[in-house]
Write an enzyme that holds these catalytic residues in place. Structure first.
Site, PDB file in Angstrom:
ATOM      1  CG  ASN A  83      -3.436   8.598  -5.875  1.00 33.20           C
ATOM      2  OD1 ASN A  83      -4.260   8.313  -4.923  1.00 33.20           O
ATOM      3  ND2 ASN A  83      -3.344   7.956  -7.026  1.00 33.20           N
ATOM      4  CB  CYS A 128       7.594  10.482  -5.697  1.00 35.88           C
ATOM      5  SG  CYS A 128       5.980  11.222  -5.863  1.00 35.88           S
ATOM      6  CD  GLU A 134       4.539   8.410  -3.454  1.00 34.60           C
ATOM      7  OE1 GLU A 134       3.975   8.999  -4.155  1.00 34.60           O
ATOM      8  OE2 GLU A 134       5.232   7.395  -3.678  1.00 34.60           O
ATOM      9  CB  CYS A 150       6.714   8.066  -9.570  1.00 37.26           C
ATOM     10  SG  CYS A 150       6.615   9.751  -9.337  1.00 37.26           S
ATOM     11  CD  GLU A 160      -5.366   9.547 -10.847  1.00 39.35           C
ATOM     12  OE1 GLU A 160      -6.712   9.333 -11.480  1.00 39.35           O
ATOM     13  OE2 GLU A 160      -4.736   8.631 -10.604  1.00 39.35           O
ATOM     14  CB  CYS A 178       2.352  11.218  -6.386  1.00 45.23           C
ATOM     15  SG  CYS A 178       2.934  10.533  -8.136  1.00 45.23           S
TER      16      CYS A 178
HETATM   17  N1  THU Z   1       1.083   7.449  -7.749  1.00 46.14           N
HETATM   18  C1  THU Z   1       1.286   7.677  -6.636  1.00 46.14           C
HETATM   19  O1  THU Z   1       0.514   8.665  -6.059  1.00 46.14           O
HETATM   20  N2  THU Z   1       2.697   7.651  -6.158  1.00 46.14           N
HETATM   21  C2  THU Z   1       3.574   6.925  -7.005  1.00 46.14           C
HETATM   22  O2  THU Z   1       4.781   6.996  -6.370  1.00 46.14           O
HETATM   23  C3  THU Z   1       3.231   6.110  -7.983  1.00 46.14           C
HETATM   24  C4  THU Z   1       2.226   6.749  -8.953  1.00 46.14           C
HETATM   25  C5  THU Z   1      -0.242   7.875  -8.417  1.00 46.14           C
HETATM   26  C6  THU Z   1      -0.456   8.736  -9.534  1.00 46.14           C
HETATM   27  C7  THU Z   1      -1.514   8.602 -10.368  1.00 46.14           C
HETATM   28  O3  THU Z   1      -2.764   9.176  -9.486  1.00 46.14           O
HETATM   29  C8  THU Z   1      -1.788   6.846  -9.883  1.00 46.14           C
HETATM   30  O4  THU Z   1      -0.704   6.597  -9.327  1.00 46.14           O
HETATM   31  C9  THU Z   1      -1.143   6.260 -11.283  1.00 46.14           C
HETATM   32  O5  THU Z   1      -0.033   6.440 -11.837  1.00 46.14           O
END
Ligand code: THU
Length: 137
Positions: free
Chosen positions: A47, A94, A60, A91, A49, A58
């Site tokens: 991920n 994703c 994925e 999520c 941010e 994310c």
């Molecule tokens: N996150 C992912 O990278 N993949 C997911 O499927 C769930 C959430 C990340 C997004 C964000 O940077 C952190 O987790 C908290 O939500």
């Protein structure tokens, strides 16, 4: 953690290696994803941010981008790792992104590294989904 098959262990190792590089200063929730692609190679992503929170990525889609850049076309299996004891499941957005390059039967392994893995499939996580074939693809 319960024993993983050697193939799954290889994917787990790749997801953990990339998770260590995650850029997650705001949530502190580092995620790694590793894809076994149709070319037999493993592609990983973390991920990413952003100070403007909604534009963060994310793990994925990072792994999917790596797959496409590396020449892979389809997801054969994907392993997602994150913190805590509960399985870190993709999520909703994703799940749809994975859908584009996978089938309902595609295995998805979800793990919070302090807990046990959840072995599921895209079809279980995203039933009755909409995909490329609806548009004639
Ligand atoms: N996150 C992912 O990278 N993949 C997911 O499927 C769930 C959430 C990340 C997004 C964000 O940077 C952190 O987790 C908290 O939500």
């Amino acid at each position: 953690m319960v024993q993983l098959s050697s193939d799954d262990q290889t994917l787990f190792d790749a997801a953990e290696a990339v998770r260590a590089k995650a850029y997650a200063p705001y949530s502190g929730f580092s995620v790694g994803a590793a894809i076994l692609a149709d070319d037999g190679k493993i592609y990983a992503g973390c991920n990413v941010e952003n100070a403007a929170y909604p534009v963060g990525n994310c793990a994925e889609p990072s792994a999917i981008a790596a797959m496409l850049a590396g020449g892979g076309k389809r997801i054969e299996k994907i392993f997602v790792t994150g913190p805590g004891a509960s399985p870190v499941t993709p999520c909703g957005g994703c799940r749809q992104r994975i859908r584009e390059f996978a089938s309902a039967e595609t295995p998805i392994i979800c793990l919070g590294v302090e807990g046990e893995p959840l072995h599921t499939t895209l079809g279980e996580l995203l039933p009755h989904s909409f995909g490329p074939e609806f548009l004639g693809r």
